[in-house]
Write a protein that holds these residues in place. Structure first.
Motif, PDB file in Angstrom:
ATOM      1  N   SER A   1       0.825   9.395   6.685  1.00  0.00           N
ATOM      2  CA  SER A   1       2.284   9.246   6.578  1.00  0.00           C
ATOM      3  C   SER A   1       2.777   9.542   5.164  1.00  0.00           C
ATOM      4  CB  SER A   1       2.723   7.846   7.015  1.00  0.00           C
ATOM      5  OG  SER A   1       2.368   6.877   6.053  1.00  0.00           O
ATOM      6  N   ASN A   2       1.879   9.562   4.201  1.00  0.00           N
ATOM      7  CA  ASN A   2       2.230   9.894   2.823  1.00  0.00           C
ATOM      8  C   ASN A   2       1.798  11.303   2.439  1.00  0.00           C
ATOM      9  OD1 ASN A   2       3.481   7.583   1.108  1.00  0.00           O
ATOM     10  ND2 ASN A   2       2.078   6.586   2.527  1.00  0.00           N
ATOM     11  N   GLY A   3       1.449  12.109   3.423  1.00  0.00           N
ATOM     12  CA  GLY A   3       1.173  13.517   3.172  1.00  0.00           C
ATOM     13  C   GLY A   3      -0.280  13.891   2.979  1.00  0.00           C
ATOM     14  N   PHE A   4      -1.195  12.930   3.047  1.00  0.00           N
ATOM     15  CA  PHE A   4      -2.615  13.244   2.918  1.00  0.00           C
ATOM     16  C   PHE A   4      -3.130  13.819   4.233  1.00  0.00           C
ATOM     17  CE2 PHE A   4      -2.001  10.112  -0.380  1.00  0.00           C
ATOM     18  CZ  PHE A   4      -2.823  10.543  -1.402  1.00  0.00           C
ATOM     19  N   SER A   5      -4.101  14.703   4.132  1.00  0.00           N
ATOM     20  CA  SER A   5      -4.743  15.248   5.328  1.00  0.00           C
ATOM     21  C   SER A   5      -6.250  15.264   5.106  1.00  0.00           C
ATOM     22  CB  SER A   5      -4.232  16.655   5.639  1.00  0.00           C
ATOM     23  OG  SER A   5      -4.458  17.508   4.550  1.00  0.00           O
ATOM     24  N   VAL A   6      -6.983  15.240   6.197  1.00  0.00           N
ATOM     25  CA  VAL A   6      -8.447  15.232   6.126  1.00  0.00           C
ATOM     26  C   VAL A   6      -8.921  16.613   5.706  1.00  0.00           C
ATOM     27  CG1 VAL A   6     -10.585  14.942   7.439  1.00  0.00           C
ATOM     28  CG2 VAL A   6      -8.619  13.447   7.901  1.00  0.00           C
ATOM     29  N   ILE A   7      -9.746  16.641   4.642  1.00  0.00           N
ATOM     30  CA  ILE A   7     -10.292  17.921   4.191  1.00  0.00           C
ATOM     31  C   ILE A   7     -11.803  17.961   4.314  1.00  0.00           C
ATOM     32  CG2 ILE A   7      -8.378  18.428   2.637  1.00  0.00           C
ATOM     33  CD1 ILE A   7     -10.289  17.578   0.327  1.00  0.00           C
TER      34      ILE A   7
ATOM     35  N   GLY B   1       0.824  -1.212   0.000  1.00  0.00           N
ATOM     36  CA  GLY B   1       0.000   0.000   0.000  1.00  0.00           C
ATOM     37  C   GLY B   1       0.851   1.251   0.000  1.00  0.00           C
ATOM     38  N   ASN B   2       1.869   1.257   0.824  1.00  0.00           N
ATOM     39  CA  ASN B   2       2.777   2.388   0.902  1.00  0.00           C
ATOM     40  C   ASN B   2       3.499   2.589  -0.431  1.00  0.00           C
ATOM     41  OD1 ASN B   2       3.995   4.492   2.502  1.00  0.00           O
ATOM     42  ND2 ASN B   2       5.853   3.266   2.489  1.00  0.00           N
ATOM     43  N   GLU B   3       3.965   1.514  -1.036  1.00  0.00           N
ATOM     44  CA  GLU B   3       4.665   1.600  -2.322  1.00  0.00           C
ATOM     45  C   GLU B   3       3.752   2.148  -3.414  1.00  0.00           C
ATOM     46  OE1 GLU B   3       7.874   1.597  -4.731  1.00  0.00           O
ATOM     47  OE2 GLU B   3       7.888   1.119  -2.599  1.00  0.00           O
ATOM     48  N   PHE B   4       2.503   1.685  -3.443  1.00  0.00           N
ATOM     49  CA  PHE B   4       1.551   2.186  -4.433  1.00  0.00           C
ATOM     50  C   PHE B   4       1.366   3.693  -4.285  1.00  0.00           C
ATOM     51  CE2 PHE B   4      -2.791   3.555  -5.321  1.00  0.00           C
ATOM     52  CZ  PHE B   4      -2.843   3.296  -6.675  1.00  0.00           C
ATOM     53  N   LEU B   5       1.138   4.150  -3.055  1.00  0.00           N
ATOM     54  CA  LEU B   5       0.930   5.589  -2.836  1.00  0.00           C
ATOM     55  C   LEU B   5       2.166   6.392  -3.205  1.00  0.00           C
ATOM     56  CD1 LEU B   5      -1.130   5.663   0.465  1.00  0.00           C
ATOM     57  CD2 LEU B   5      -1.927   6.126  -1.850  1.00  0.00           C
ATOM     58  N   LYS B   6       3.347   5.908  -2.854  1.00  0.00           N
ATOM     59  CA  LYS B   6       4.579   6.624  -3.184  1.00  0.00           C
ATOM     60  C   LYS B   6       4.763   6.744  -4.700  1.00  0.00           C
ATOM     61  CE  LYS B   6       7.239   5.915   1.026  1.00  0.00           C
ATOM     62  NZ  LYS B   6       6.792   7.181   1.559  1.00  0.00           N
ATOM     63  N   GLU B   7       4.468   5.674  -5.440  1.00  0.00           N
ATOM     64  CA  GLU B   7       4.570   5.724  -6.902  1.00  0.00           C
ATOM     65  C   GLU B   7       3.554   6.701  -7.496  1.00  0.00           C
ATOM     66  OE1 GLU B   7       6.696   4.382  -9.156  1.00  0.00           O
ATOM     67  OE2 GLU B   7       7.882   3.714  -7.439  1.00  0.00           O
ATOM     68  N   LEU B   8       2.332   6.693  -6.968  1.00  0.00           N
ATOM     69  CA  LEU B   8       1.308   7.602  -7.459  1.00  0.00           C
ATOM     70  C   LEU B   8       1.697   9.053  -7.183  1.00  0.00           C
ATOM     71  CD1 LEU B   8      -1.476   7.799  -8.808  1.00  0.00           C
ATOM     72  CD2 LEU B   8      -2.472   7.741  -6.523  1.00  0.00           C
ATOM     73  N   LEU B   9       2.223   9.322  -6.012  1.00  0.00           N
ATOM     74  CA  LEU B   9       2.644  10.682  -5.671  1.00  0.00           C
ATOM     75  C   LEU B   9       3.850  11.103  -6.503  1.00  0.00           C
ATOM     76  CD1 LEU B   9       2.111  10.490  -1.824  1.00  0.00           C
ATOM     77  CD2 LEU B   9       0.719  11.759  -3.478  1.00  0.00           C
TER      78      LEU B   9
END
Length: 89
Positions: free
Chosen positions: A73-79, A37-45
């Motif tokens: 932890s990947n920089g997303f925040s609740v909006i 999951g972390n790897e997927f998000l890092k690649e997308l970012l």
């Protein structure tokens, strides 16, 4: 989502204008806690940083603490928060 010959999870990406919405992001139970999951998000970012993609949005249930930790932890925040309604008889 595949890694080598294994299907490790699923995700639905919705593109609108130059934004991406991530929905139903799931790493299958037998592959959890291996960093997929972390790897997927890092690649997308990383793709986002190298292109003209605007914002990336992701949704999860408020009760899904592990997902919320991964996203923050990947920089997303609740909006914002969604409210769900059900018709009862």
């Amino acid at each position: 989502m595949c890694f080598n010959q294994y299907e490790v999870g699923q995700v639905c990406l919705v593109m609108f204008d130059n934004h991406i919405g991530i929905y139903d992001f799931e790493i299958y139970k037998e592959f959890q806690k291996q960093g997929f999951g972390n790897e997927f998000l890092k690649e997308l970012l990383l793709t986002n940083n190298e292109s003209d993609i605007g914002n990336i949005y992701i949704q999860t249930w408020n009760q899904n603490i592990i997902a919320k930790q991964l996203y923050s932890s990947n920089g997303f925040s609740v909006i914002g928060k969604y409210h769900y309604y059900m018709v009862t008889e």
